[in-house]
Design a protein around this motif. Structure first.
Motif, PDB file in Angstrom:
ATOM      1  N   LEU A 288      28.059  21.603  43.740  1.00  0.00           N
ATOM      2  CA  LEU A 288      27.484  20.339  44.228  1.00  0.00           C
ATOM      3  C   LEU A 288      28.307  19.136  43.760  1.00  0.00           C
ATOM      4  O   LEU A 288      28.556  18.198  44.522  1.00  0.00           O
ATOM      5  CB  LEU A 288      26.040  20.201  43.748  1.00  0.00           C
ATOM      6  N   ILE A 289      28.746  19.160  42.495  1.00  0.00           N
ATOM      7  CA  ILE A 289      29.543  18.052  41.974  1.00  0.00           C
ATOM      8  C   ILE A 289      30.885  17.970  42.693  1.00  0.00           C
ATOM      9  O   ILE A 289      31.328  16.886  43.112  1.00  0.00           O
ATOM     10  CB  ILE A 289      29.745  18.217  40.453  1.00  0.00           C
ATOM     11  N   CYS A 290      31.537  19.110  42.853  1.00  0.00           N
ATOM     12  CA  CYS A 290      32.845  19.131  43.508  1.00  0.00           C
ATOM     13  C   CYS A 290      32.719  18.766  44.986  1.00  0.00           C
ATOM     14  O   CYS A 290      33.561  18.042  45.543  1.00  0.00           O
ATOM     15  CB  CYS A 290      33.472  20.511  43.353  1.00  0.00           C
ATOM     16  N   ARG A 291      31.662  19.213  45.619  1.00  0.00           N
ATOM     17  CA  ARG A 291      31.436  18.878  47.032  1.00  0.00           C
ATOM     18  C   ARG A 291      31.177  17.386  47.197  1.00  0.00           C
ATOM     19  O   ARG A 291      31.660  16.757  48.160  1.00  0.00           O
ATOM     20  CB  ARG A 291      30.254  19.698  47.546  1.00  0.00           C
ATOM     21  N   ALA A 292      30.420  16.783  46.265  1.00  0.00           N
ATOM     22  CA  ALA A 292      30.165  15.355  46.325  1.00  0.00           C
ATOM     23  C   ALA A 292      31.461  14.557  46.180  1.00  0.00           C
ATOM     24  O   ALA A 292      31.642  13.513  46.818  1.00  0.00           O
ATOM     25  CB  ALA A 292      29.175  14.952  45.230  1.00  0.00           C
ATOM     26  N   PHE A 293      32.366  15.052  45.344  1.00  0.00           N
ATOM     27  CA  PHE A 293      33.666  14.387  45.177  1.00  0.00           C
ATOM     28  C   PHE A 293      34.443  14.370  46.495  1.00  0.00           C
ATOM     29  O   PHE A 293      35.131  13.387  46.808  1.00  0.00           O
ATOM     30  CB  PHE A 293      34.476  15.107  44.098  1.00  0.00           C
ATOM     31  N   CYS A 294      34.329  15.444  47.273  1.00  0.00           N
ATOM     32  CA  CYS A 294      35.034  15.525  48.557  1.00  0.00           C
ATOM     33  C   CYS A 294      34.269  14.834  49.682  1.00  0.00           C
ATOM     34  O   CYS A 294      34.871  14.391  50.663  1.00  0.00           O
ATOM     35  CB  CYS A 294      35.272  16.986  48.929  1.00  0.00           C
ATOM     36  N   LYS A 295      32.957  14.734  49.550  1.00  0.00           N
ATOM     37  CA  LYS A 295      32.123  14.224  50.628  1.00  0.00           C
ATOM     38  C   LYS A 295      32.146  12.705  50.709  1.00  0.00           C
ATOM     39  O   LYS A 295      32.262  12.123  51.807  1.00  0.00           O
ATOM     40  CB  LYS A 295      30.688  14.728  50.428  1.00  0.00           C
ATOM     41  N   PHE A 296      32.009  12.052  49.575  1.00  0.00           N
ATOM     42  CA  PHE A 296      31.820  10.605  49.569  1.00  0.00           C
ATOM     43  C   PHE A 296      33.158   9.878  49.395  1.00  0.00           C
ATOM     44  O   PHE A 296      34.001  10.298  48.590  1.00  0.00           O
ATOM     45  CB  PHE A 296      30.846  10.201  48.467  1.00  0.00           C
ATOM     46  N   ARG A 297      33.317   8.831  50.138  1.00  0.00           N
ATOM     47  CA  ARG A 297      34.552   8.035  50.059  1.00  0.00           C
ATOM     48  C   ARG A 297      34.627   7.324  48.705  1.00  0.00           C
ATOM     49  O   ARG A 297      33.617   6.874  48.168  1.00  0.00           O
ATOM     50  CB  ARG A 297      34.584   7.009  51.179  1.00  0.00           C
ATOM     51  N   ARG A 298      35.823   7.230  48.168  1.00  0.00           N
ATOM     52  CA  ARG A 298      36.080   6.603  46.878  1.00  0.00           C
ATOM     53  C   ARG A 298      35.036   7.048  45.842  1.00  0.00           C
ATOM     54  O   ARG A 298      34.237   6.253  45.331  1.00  0.00           O
ATOM     55  CB  ARG A 298      36.065   5.077  47.018  1.00  0.00           C
ATOM     56  N   PRO A 299      34.999   8.337  45.539  1.00  0.00           N
ATOM     57  CA  PRO A 299      33.944   8.874  44.673  1.00  0.00           C
ATOM     58  C   PRO A 299      33.928   8.274  43.275  1.00  0.00           C
ATOM     59  O   PRO A 299      32.877   8.255  42.624  1.00  0.00           O
ATOM     60  CB  PRO A 299      34.268  10.378  44.627  1.00  0.00           C
TER      61      PRO A 299
END
Length: 521
Positions: free
Chosen positions: A222-233
Motif C-alpha cells: 500500500l505504501i509503495c503503491r501510494a508512492f506511484c499513484k499520487f503525483r509528487r508523493p
C-alpha cells in the motif's frame, strides 16, 4: 450477485484445472518475450506453489517431530514455515498483476534484495535505543509500527525508482508486496526459533502465515503503491495518510494487551480486516484501470479461451481427486506433527538456584575445598614437568564417598624476571569430582550456566540433564526435559494417515483406469 458467484466458480475452476507445457511457457515468459501485452489469464500457478511448499513443510515438520535435528538442519524448516503461505500470496498477486513487464526472475530478485535491505535497515533502527527501552511493550509496539513501515517502504520505493516504475501503481503494489513478503518470511522464521518443541514452532508458522495478507506484505504494498499513484508523493498528504494508516494498524496489532486478550483479538481482527479490504480494493481497481486503458489504446490482450470452459474430462477428475487426497494427507500430517509429535518437553520449575543445583547434582552434598593449597605430602595422580620443573598436577582426595580431583597449574608469568616453579608456584585451577560405581569411575567437570546477570555452577551428576536443557523464565530457572509421547492417540493418528494414503492411492488408480477405458471406447 449471480454474476459474482459465476466469476468465483470460474476463478477456482481455472485454479484447479490441469495445465500443460504451453501454460507454463506463457507464465515463465512473462516479462521476457511479451512485455507489451496485457494479461487477463486467471491465476493458477499460486495453487501449485502452495501445494509444493505446504507438502515440503509438512514432511519436514514430521521429520523434525520424529527425529529432531541439529541447528543447521532446522534452517530449511524455519524458512519453509515462514514461506509456505507468504510466497503463495505473492505469486497470486504477481498473477493478478495486469502487465507483462516483470518476469518471475526479476520478481525473485526484488523479493530477495529489497527484502534483505528492509531487514537490515530495520535491524539498524532497533540497535539505536538501549535494550531497556524495549522492555516497555508500548515502546516496542510504537517502534515496530513506525520504523518497520519506514524501512520496508524505503526499500520498496528504491526498487521502484531503480526499475523506473514510478508512474505504475499496480507495479508499485507488486514490488511493495515482494519486499514485505521477505520481511514477513524472516520474521516468521525468527519467531519459530523461540520455541523448544516442534509443536510450538509449527503452530507459530501456521498462525503467522495465516496473517500474511493482513500485515507486512499488504502494508508495504500500500505504501509503495501510494508512492506511484499520487503525483509528487514527497509533499502529497495522501501518500503520508496511506503510510500513517499502515503504521497505525501495525501499532494496534502489536499493542501489549495480553492481559485483555479479547480486546487484543478484536482490535487485531479489525485492523487486519481493514488492511485486507484496503489492499484488495486498490489491487483490483488498478487491475481494472489497466484493462480499460489497454482497450482504449488498442493494446493486445491475452486471456482465457473457450477451451477453458469445457467440462473436466475423466483424467482430470482423477488428477483432482489425487490432489484432494494429497491435501488431506498433508493436513493430517501437519496435525500429527503439531499435536501428536513423539518428542515434547516437560517443564520443571525451581524456585531457587539451590534447588536446581541439588537436582543437577542428584542430591549429593558436594563441597570441594576451594582454598586448598598444593600438598606435597599427598601423592599426585597426575604430574607434568618441563625442564625438570613441576608445571601441573592433580591430587585425589576422598571425602564422604566422593573423590575430589584438585587440579593445579603454574600461573602465567607476569614478567621475565619472575621465576615461579615447582610446588611453591602451583595454584588451584579447578576441582573435578569422581564417583565410583563398582569398578567404573565417572568424572564430572563443574558446569557454569550464565543467563544475563544470573549464573549457577553445578556438577552434572544427574543423567536426566542429558535429556533436556536449563532455561530462565521470568527470572526463575526451569528445566525442560524431552520425553517420548509415542502413546495410543499417536499410534491411532499414524494408522489414520496410513488409511488415507492407501485409500487415496487406490482411488486414484481406479479413476485413472476408468479414464483410460473411456478413452479407448
Amino acid at each position: 450477485m449471480k454474476k459474482v458467484k459465476q466469476n468465483l466458480k470460474y476463478f477456482f475452476r481455472q485454479s484447479l484445472r490441469a495445465r500443460g507445457k504451453a501454460d507454463y511457457a506463457a507464465l515463465f515468459s512473462r516479462g521476457v518475450t511479451d512485455g507489451q501485452r496485457i494479461n487477463t489469464v486467471y491465476p493458477w500457478f499460486y495453487l501449485r506453489v502452495f501445494c509444493a511448499l505446504f507438502a515440503a513443510f509438512t514432511v519436514y515438520s514430521v521429520c523434525m517431530a520424529l527425529f529432531g535435528g541439529t541447528n543447521m538442519e532446522r534452517i530449511p524448516f524455519y524458512m519453509l514455515g515462514g514461506a509456505f503461505l507468504d510466497v503463495t500470496i505473492l505469486v497470486l498477486v504477481y498473477e493478478l498483476y495486469p502487465r507483462n513487464d516483470i518476469s518471475l526472475a526479476k520478481l525473485a530478485c526484488i523479493t530477495l534484495l529489497g527484502g534483505c535491505a528492509a531487514v537490515a535497515l530495520s535491524a539498524l533502527v532497533y540497535d539505536i535505543p538501549d535494550y531497556s527501552f524495549f522492555l516497555n511493550g508500548w515502546n516496542l509496539a510504537l517502534t515496530a509500527g513506525i520504523s518497520e513501515e519506514i524501512t520496508k517502504g524505503a526499500a520498496a520505493i528504491a526498487c521502484v525508482i531503480i526499475l523506473k516504475k514510478k508512474n505504475d501503481p499496480a507495479a508499485g503494489f507488486l514490488i511493495g508486496a515482494a519486499v514485505g513478503t521477505w520481511f514477513s518470511l524472516t520474521e516468521n522464521a525468527a519467531y519459530m526459533t523461540q520455541y523448544f518443541n516442534v509443536s510450538g514452532k509449527i503452530l507459530t508458522a501456521v498462525i503467522r502465515s495465516l496473517g500474511c495478507v493482513f500485515s507486512h506484505a499488504t502494508w508495504t504494498a500500500l505504501i509503495c503503491r501510494a508512492f506511484c499513484k499520487f503525483r509528487r508523493p514527497y509533499i502529497n498528504p495522501k501518500f503520508y495518510l496511506t503510510a500513517l494508516f499502515c503504521m497505525a494498524t501495525h501499532f494496534c496489532i502489536d499493542m501489549p494487551l495480553n492481559d485483555y486478550i479479547i480486546i487484543l483479538f478484536a482490535e487485531a481482527a479489525v485492523c487486519g480486516l481493514a488492511t485486507f479490504i484496503f489492499g484488495a480494493t486498490v489491487l483490483f481497481r488498478d487491475r481494472k484501470a489497466a484493462f480499460s486503458a489497454a482497450e482504449k489504446g488498442g493494446a493486445e490482450i491475452t486471456g482465457p479461451t473457450e477451451e477453458t470452459l469445457s467440462p473436466f474430462p475423466p483424467m482430470r477428475v482423477a488428477n483432482l481427486t489425487a490432489v484432494a487426497f494429497a491435501a488431506a494427507l498433508c493436513s493430517l500430517l501437519l496435525v500429527f506433527s503439531s499435536v501428536f509429535g513423539t518428542v515434547t518437553y516437560v517443564k520443571t520449575q525451581y524456585d531457587t538456584a539451590e534447588k536446581i543445583i541439588a537436582f543437577a547434582q542428584n542430591g549429593l552434598n558436594i563441597l570441594p575445598d576451594e582454598g586448598r593449597m598444593y600438598d606435597e605430602d599427598c601423592p599426585d595422580s597426575f604430574a607434568q614437568y618441563e625442564n625438570g620443573v613441576l608445571t601441573a598436577a592433580e591430587q585425589r582426595v576422598a571425602q564422604d564417598g566422593i573423590v575430589y580431583v584438585y587440579c593445579y597449574a603454574l600461573p602465567k608469568q607476569e614478567s621475565d624476571e619472575e621465576t615461579l616453579g615447582g610446588a611453591d608456584g602451583l595454584k588451584l585451577n579447578k576441582v573435578d569430582i569422581v564417583l565410583i560405581d563398582g569398578e567404573e569411575e565417572m568424572r564430572y567437570v563443574l558446569n557454569l550456566y550464565v543467563y544475563g546477570d544470573y549464573g549457577i555452577a553445578f556438577y552434572p551428576v544427574n543423567d536426566l540433564l542429558s535429556e533436556g536443557t536449563i532455561k530462565m523464565k521470568n527470572g526463575v530457572p526451569v528445566f525442560y526435559r524431552r520425553v517420548n509421547r509415542l502413546n495410543t492417540p499417536t499410534i491411532v493418528m499414524i494408522c489414520i494417515i496410513g488409511v488415507v494414503s492407501i485409500s487415496g492411492a487406490c482411488t486414484y488408480a481406479a479413476l485413472r483406469r476408468r479414464a483410460k477405458t473411456l478413452t479407448r471406447k
